[in-house]
Enzyme design. Structure first.
Site: not given
Ligand code: PGA
Length: 252
Positions: A97, A215, A12, A175, A169, A10, A99
């Site tokens: 997601h 992560s 983003k 992140g 997640e 992803n 976000e």
């Molecule tokens: P990250 O993001 O691997 O940077 O923690 C995962 C995600 O939001 O899908």
């Protein structure tokens, strides 16, 4: 759809067109279908067509949108429909997601409509779920995720449900550099599979791909993917660098 090993990246809101296409070329050049892993790339929507064209003849790489609109089409300025995504070679859509849930106010009810639209349009949803840190600390994470699944995807028929990929997640791991331990990931994935079993039976539960996200990096992918109920990863930051993402793809 049968259970698959999946590494989904992803991006983003990152990359320019050139940097993104260089990344795709690099990933493609360093992976093969013989590895038995389905790689799914989720670039920003403006790059979807170019990415889809680059991997059209690579059977082990598919392309996902990071979002779509719940309506079929019409007067929704700035939005992208499932039909548009399909017409440029996109196969999957990430929905729910954290976000999108947090910054764009997407709740389970809206997400259920998006899931329906994606399936009706012939694409495949990657449905995200996961709890915040306070919810985890209150030990309410299992019931919280259960509600996300109940309201977001458990209304589907067994036939439609079998097309869904689930991504667990935990928000506290996204992140942040803090990854769920392999035990925490496995525990929740087992719970999720049990929830699916309760609704749809063992056969559907066993054939559902459940990805872990938060992560994931080359240093922890192997132990996470080795867990019985972890079928792969949804990767943010580490999917932006070809060597890291290729290493993750090769961690199964
Ligand atoms: P990250 O993001 O691997 O940077 O923690 C995962 C995600 O939001 O899908």
């Amino acid at each position: 759809m049968s259970r698959q090993k999946i590494a989904a990246g992803n991006w983003k809101m990152n990359k320019t067109l050139k940097d993104g296409l260089d990344l795709v070329k690099d990933i493609r050049a360093n992976t093969t279908s013989e590895e038995g892993v389905l790689t799914i790339l989720a670039p920003p929507s403006v790059f979807l067509k170019a990415v889809a064209e680059l991997v059209a003849d690579a059977p082990h790489i598919r392309v996902a949108a990071q979002n779509c609109h719940q309506e079929e089409g019409g007067a929704y300025t700035g939005e992208v429909s499932v039909e548009m995504l399909k017409s440029i070679g996109v196969s999957h859509v990430i929905l729910g997601h954290s976000e999108r849930r947090e910054y764009f106010g997407e709740g389970n009810e809206l997400l259920a409509r998006k899931v329906d639209r994606v399936l009706a349009g012939g694409l495949l949803p990657i449905f995200c779920c996961g709890e915040s840190l306070p919810t985890r600390e209150a030990e309410e994470h299992v019931s919280y995720v259960a509600q996300q699944l109940e309201e977001g995807i458990f209304h589907l028929s067994a036939e439609d449900f079998s097309k869904v990929v689930i991504a667990y997640e935990p928000i506290w791991a996204i992140g942040t550099g803090v990854t769920a331990s392999k035990e925490q990931a496995q525990d929740m994935h087992r719970e999720i599979r049990a929830m699916i079993q309760k609704h749809y039976g063992s056969e559907v539960a066993e054939s559902t791909s459940i990805l872990y996200g938060g992560s994931v990096k080359p240093a922890n992918a192997k132990e996470l993917f080795a867990q019985a109920d972890v079928d792969g990863g949804l990767v943010g930051g580490a999917s932006l660098k070809a060597p890291d993402f290729v290493a993750i793809i090769q961690s199964f």
